[in-house]
Motif scaffolding. Structure first.
Motif, short mmCIF file in Angstrom:
data_model
loop_
_atom_site.label_atom_id
_atom_site.label_comp_id
_atom_site.label_asym_id
_atom_site.label_seq_id
_atom_site.Cartn_x
_atom_site.Cartn_y
_atom_site.Cartn_z
N ALA A 127 0.81 -1.22 0.00
CA ALA A 127 0.00 0.00 0.00
C ALA A 127 0.85 1.27 0.00
O ALA A 127 0.50 2.25 -0.68
N SER A 128 1.94 1.29 0.72
CA SER A 128 2.77 2.51 0.76
C SER A 128 3.39 2.79 -0.61
O SER A 128 3.55 3.96 -0.99
N GLU A 129 3.73 1.76 -1.36
CA GLU A 129 4.28 1.95 -2.70
C GLU A 129 3.23 2.51 -3.65
O GLU A 129 3.52 3.38 -4.47
N PHE A 130 2.00 2.02 -3.53
CA PHE A 130 0.92 2.58 -4.35
C PHE A 130 0.65 4.03 -3.95
O PHE A 130 0.44 4.89 -4.82
N LEU A 142 -7.32 -1.68 7.60
CA LEU A 142 -6.38 -1.94 6.52
C LEU A 142 -6.02 -0.59 5.88
O LEU A 142 -6.72 0.40 6.11
N PRO A 143 -4.99 -0.54 5.06
CA PRO A 143 -4.63 0.74 4.44
C PRO A 143 -5.56 1.13 3.28
O PRO A 143 -5.28 2.08 2.56
N PHE A 144 -6.63 0.37 3.09
CA PHE A 144 -7.63 0.68 2.07
C PHE A 144 -8.97 0.13 2.55
O PHE A 144 -9.03 -0.80 3.35
N PRO A 145 -10.08 0.72 2.09
CA PRO A 145 -11.39 0.24 2.52
C PRO A 145 -11.83 -1.00 1.73
O PRO A 145 -11.33 -1.26 0.63
N ILE A 146 -12.77 -1.73 2.31
CA ILE A 146 -13.43 -2.84 1.62
C ILE A 146 -14.91 -2.48 1.51
O ILE A 146 -15.57 -2.23 2.52
N ILE A 147 -15.41 -2.44 0.30
CA ILE A 147 -16.83 -2.13 0.07
C ILE A 147 -17.65 -3.37 0.40
O ILE A 147 -17.36 -4.47 -0.06
N ALA A 148 -18.69 -3.19 1.19
CA ALA A 148 -19.62 -4.27 1.50
C ALA A 148 -20.69 -4.32 0.41
O ALA A 148 -21.34 -3.32 0.14
N ASP A 149 -20.87 -5.47 -0.20
CA ASP A 149 -21.86 -5.66 -1.27
C ASP A 149 -22.73 -6.87 -0.93
O ASP A 149 -22.86 -7.80 -1.73
N LYS A 150 -23.28 -6.84 0.29
CA LYS A 150 -24.04 -7.99 0.81
C LYS A 150 -25.19 -8.39 -0.10
O LYS A 150 -25.50 -9.57 -0.24
N ASN A 151 -25.84 -7.43 -0.74
CA ASN A 151 -26.96 -7.73 -1.63
C ASN A 151 -26.52 -7.97 -3.08
O ASN A 151 -27.35 -8.13 -3.96
#
Length: 79
Positions: free
Chosen positions: A26-29, A66-75
């Motif tokens: 993540a730091s490199e990105f 985490l160093p980035f979010p995770i989108i929840a797509d339960k539906n």
């Protein structure tokens, strides 16, 4: 630029190792001004728990962040 990681389910071994590696890089990105985000079909509570697993896999403290979010797509509206 942006990178979208799309994974079928939380806690799967391949998805955990891939997001673990992404977290390590993540730091490199960030140096290259690249934004990272993940998508998975599970709920936010599952993502928070999975984040701990991903951090533990990386040999780090099992935190919910985490160093980035995770989108929840339960539906499964986005996937």
């Amino acid at each position: 630029w942006g990178i979208l990681f799309s994974h079928p389910r939380d806690f799967t071994p391949v998805c955990t190792t891939e997001l673990g590696r992404a977290a390590k890089l993540a730091s490199e990105f960030s140096k290259r001004n690249v934004k990272m985000i993940a998508l998975s079909i599970d709920s936010v509570p599952d993502h928070l728990s999975w984040s701990k697993d991903i951090n533990a896999y990386n040999g780090e403290q099992p935190e919910e962040k985490l160093p980035f979010p995770i989108i929840a797509d339960k539906n499964r509206e986005l996937a």
